[in-house]
Design an enzyme around this catalytic site. Sequence first.
Site, mmCIF file in Angstrom:
data_model
loop_
_atom_site.group_PDB
_atom_site.id
_atom_site.type_symbol
_atom_site.label_atom_id
_atom_site.label_comp_id
_atom_site.label_asym_id
_atom_site.label_seq_id
_atom_site.Cartn_x
_atom_site.Cartn_y
_atom_site.Cartn_z
ATOM 1 N N THR A 35 -1.254 1.067 -10.697
ATOM 2 C CA THR A 35 -2.475 0.431 -10.201
ATOM 3 C C THR A 35 -3.281 1.384 -9.326
ATOM 4 O O THR A 35 -4.470 1.188 -9.106
ATOM 5 C CB THR A 35 -2.148 -0.871 -9.431
ATOM 6 O OG1 THR A 35 -3.348 -1.600 -9.228
ATOM 7 C CG2 THR A 35 -1.464 -0.601 -8.101
ATOM 8 N N ASP A 49 -4.370 -9.731 -8.577
ATOM 9 C CA ASP A 49 -4.714 -8.723 -9.589
ATOM 10 C C ASP A 49 -3.567 -7.905 -10.185
ATOM 11 O O ASP A 49 -3.213 -8.033 -11.359
ATOM 12 C CB ASP A 49 -5.813 -7.780 -9.046
ATOM 13 C CG ASP A 49 -5.529 -7.226 -7.642
ATOM 14 O OD1 ASP A 49 -4.459 -7.511 -7.095
ATOM 15 O OD2 ASP A 49 -6.379 -6.495 -7.103
ATOM 16 N N GLU A 107 0.833 -1.218 0.000
ATOM 17 C CA GLU A 107 0.000 0.000 0.000
ATOM 18 C C GLU A 107 0.861 1.259 0.000
ATOM 19 O O GLU A 107 0.549 2.231 -0.673
ATOM 20 C CB GLU A 107 -0.936 0.022 1.220
ATOM 21 C CG GLU A 107 -1.938 -1.119 1.277
ATOM 22 C CD GLU A 107 -3.027 -1.062 0.213
ATOM 23 O OE1 GLU A 107 -3.064 -0.091 -0.576
ATOM 24 O OE2 GLU A 107 -3.828 -2.019 0.149
ATOM 25 N N GLU A 165 -12.359 0.299 -9.493
ATOM 26 C CA GLU A 165 -12.004 -0.601 -10.599
ATOM 27 C C GLU A 165 -13.028 -0.621 -11.725
ATOM 28 O O GLU A 165 -12.654 -0.701 -12.903
ATOM 29 C CB GLU A 165 -11.778 -2.032 -10.082
ATOM 30 C CG GLU A 165 -10.454 -2.263 -9.384
ATOM 31 C CD GLU A 165 -10.407 -1.737 -7.955
ATOM 32 O OE1 GLU A 165 -11.433 -1.232 -7.447
ATOM 33 O OE2 GLU A 165 -9.329 -1.822 -7.329
ATOM 34 N N GLU A 212 -18.389 -6.255 -2.513
ATOM 35 C CA GLU A 212 -17.030 -6.802 -2.436
ATOM 36 C C GLU A 212 -16.954 -8.207 -3.015
ATOM 37 O O GLU A 212 -15.941 -8.594 -3.591
ATOM 38 C CB GLU A 212 -16.520 -6.805 -0.995
ATOM 39 C CG GLU A 212 -15.980 -5.467 -0.528
ATOM 40 C CD GLU A 212 -14.715 -5.025 -1.253
ATOM 41 O OE1 GLU A 212 -14.787 -4.677 -2.459
ATOM 42 O OE2 GLU A 212 -13.649 -5.001 -0.627
#
Length: 857
Positions: free
Chosen positions: A470, A272, A125, A384, A366
């Site tokens: 990302t 991902d 993160e 996304e 989710e």
Amino acid sequence: MMLRTLLLTSVIYWASGQESQTMTPEEKIGIRDQIVEMFDHAYGSYMKYAYPADELMPLSCRGRVRGLEPNRGDIDDSLGKFSLTLIDTLDTLVVLNKLDDFEDGVKKTVKDVRFDNDVVVSVFETNIRVLGGLLGAHVMANLLRQRGERMQWYGDELLHMAKELGHRLLPAFNTTSGLPYPRVNLRYGVINPLSRTGTESDTCTACAGTMILEFAALSRLSGETVFEEYARKALDVLWEKRQRGSDLVGTVINIHNGDWVRRDSGVGAGIDSYYEYLMKAYILLGDSVYLDRFNIHYSAIMKYISQPPLLLNVHMHNPTVSVRSWMDSLLAFFPGLQVLRGDLKPAIETHEMLYQVTKQHKFLPEAFTTEFRVHWGQHPLRPEFAESTYYLYKATGDPYYLRVGQSIVEKLNAYARVPCGFAAVQDVRTGTHEDRMDSFFLAEMFKYLYLLFSEKSQLPLDIDDYIFTTEAHLLPVSLSTTQPPCQGNGTDAAPLNQEEDLFTYSCPSTQTLFPNNPSFAKTIRDGYKYLTGVGRAFHSLPVREIELPLHDSGMEPVEFLKSMGITLTPLTEAIAGETRSEMEHKGVYRVKLIAKVTHTPEEEEVVPHIVQVISPPYLGRTVLTAGPAKFGMDLTKHEHGVKGSIVKASPYTACGPLDNADEVKGHIALALRGDCMFAGKARRLQEAGAIGVVFIDHREGSNIEDTPLFQMVGDGDSTADITLPLVFLFSREGGVLTTALEEHRNVDVLLLPKERQLGHDKPEKPLGMNIKFRLAEEGELEDGASRGPTLEFVLEKGEMLPEEEEEEEEEELRGAGQSQERRRKALGTEPCSAGRDPPSVLPRDTDGGPEADPLTD
Ligand code: DMJ
């Protein structure tokens, strides 16, 4: 009535074909202005109520400071006391042409932000949000400075900060494998005794494989080669460790020996951005090794995981079998990546499926099942789906995607906007909010939405000169012409000829992707329009027939069903007599199934359990409703439940070695959810000798009234070794136990299914099934004309719907098609009655619940 109106509205909406209508430039500008207004509201609220804190708490109108708010487990690892939201938002300010705010934001960052904090943060993160944020902002600052109009004072301060932060992340790579630790202490690194980290043995694939863009950019911008080298090494290890038969990777890997810890393989949570970064590393760095790897993985994904429009996890060693019947919302980025790959058809298909889910549930939950029901209802304002919408619009130019974007904007305003910003949705089924606005909402959501509604010429930069990380930070593709700092280990760089068009091999190119056929995307989408049933035109519902065999034993169907535990109650006595004998065939009894059984595997009934406090002064009067687990001891098979006194695990999350194993032995342990999997915690406590575990939710304020009960799941591998009884309490109910423990030396509890609650003879909510069989008469099956006697079987009695609704229900079941919502009701996923006498009821929970975070529980 309301349902009819809804149906009508959707039919009209679809009939008018609004979604395919082109959008006038004025309309686009209007929506773009609306997006800017929303951004101002969100960013303005952060700056007003929260800055310099990491995040805004939009319901309490204040900043979230780590350590001052209750611990939320691993979500808090994004918070490093470094004004996370400001840094993550900086380059969005430039894209949205808010150049004064950008200049001001950069000044504040330089002046206020420090990284020498004694805080344990997530390496992943911090890299994508903070390092990426600093680099994107540095690139923007330089661009503006070079134009000579503003930022003239800027002297690469953000790059220096990025370099400092990069050095603070590097200790994470100090493993024998080269795979990074998942967490690092910003001040003390990993192995220092003061670091409070370094005991972890595994990390997620995306966590190890999502460093290369930021680290390579940092190396190439700063001239310090070490960052790119470490990031590339981690990618090399993941590549080496792929399953050679399937070319897939697992979700979690051991950072010391490179063994796979979780072998389920998909494109969503846990993996991902590993795939994303292989593709984008090629685009950014021009190194075809990354593209080759991506292509090999991509073929495997399309072979095993993609079942258009679905993307389903498989086992990496046995990839022909899906291991889940649900998808997570993170995979919504994948159609965007497919656009970059130039594979438009599956991108359009999956995106359309996702759009249908958002129509049904307002936002992407989710996790949702293959039948598009909610599996985990939370929606933390993830970007996304907007990201993929943007890419598809770029590639197709189809105004349909503008309409999709418009619907995202409208729903955010309608269902997430609060006076101090935008709040995450705790459960899309109830619309309740959470006191949380993640920084990616500003970094990504607004960027993609604004770009979707902007013409290239309206932007302050040429967006095609950049690749999005990302986290949607902008890195210039010109970095590919900057010589890589080293040539190593398989990544033979193919230096680009300056003459060569930088974009020859990078996508999207509307020329090559979109074959000059304006209805191309539509033809693909059309097949998926009514996937979830929303907007579906009326079609007759096929009537299913089943044959119930007369067994050798001579059992009649009624007896046969009885032997399966199902009792049939005739509605009228008319069944007997002449018609009955006509219905009986030799050997076979034919039954026409009017309403089919509603219990699909992913909708498994969650059997409520309880934690009953039995020691004085509670003496059984305190009963806390708990969720069961799909693994461990099945309490429904233990008549008297499991009794014991409770002890809090230390550490409370039970994710590391236990400090109080002696105390836990022989007791029921309390453990906080988060940081690692339920199964891992259970194993650790079982090894210490616990006789049961009560897990307590780490999400502040969660409670049984607002959140549907759910079952805990294992970690994807076998959990047969776990034999303890395990139950789950939301935090409010859990608080009752922890308070009891603080106030009394000894607290004894009983874990058992709710229906066995001490002092109650009868289950509070009986199980019921509103399945109705009608016995077809001889000959009727062929022409389907006449109506035979009806049988209803009922497991328990319950409520009855008002008569009008009850008749409507029957009417619809009899033939007319119905919307998904209607059908769900008819088929019993919502309380309803389809019978007359006796009444039946289906008092079950809604579709599942927040099972487990795919990475931690
Ligand atoms: C972002 O922080 C990044 O996109 C990450 O890769 C996964 N998703 C979150 C937002 O949902």
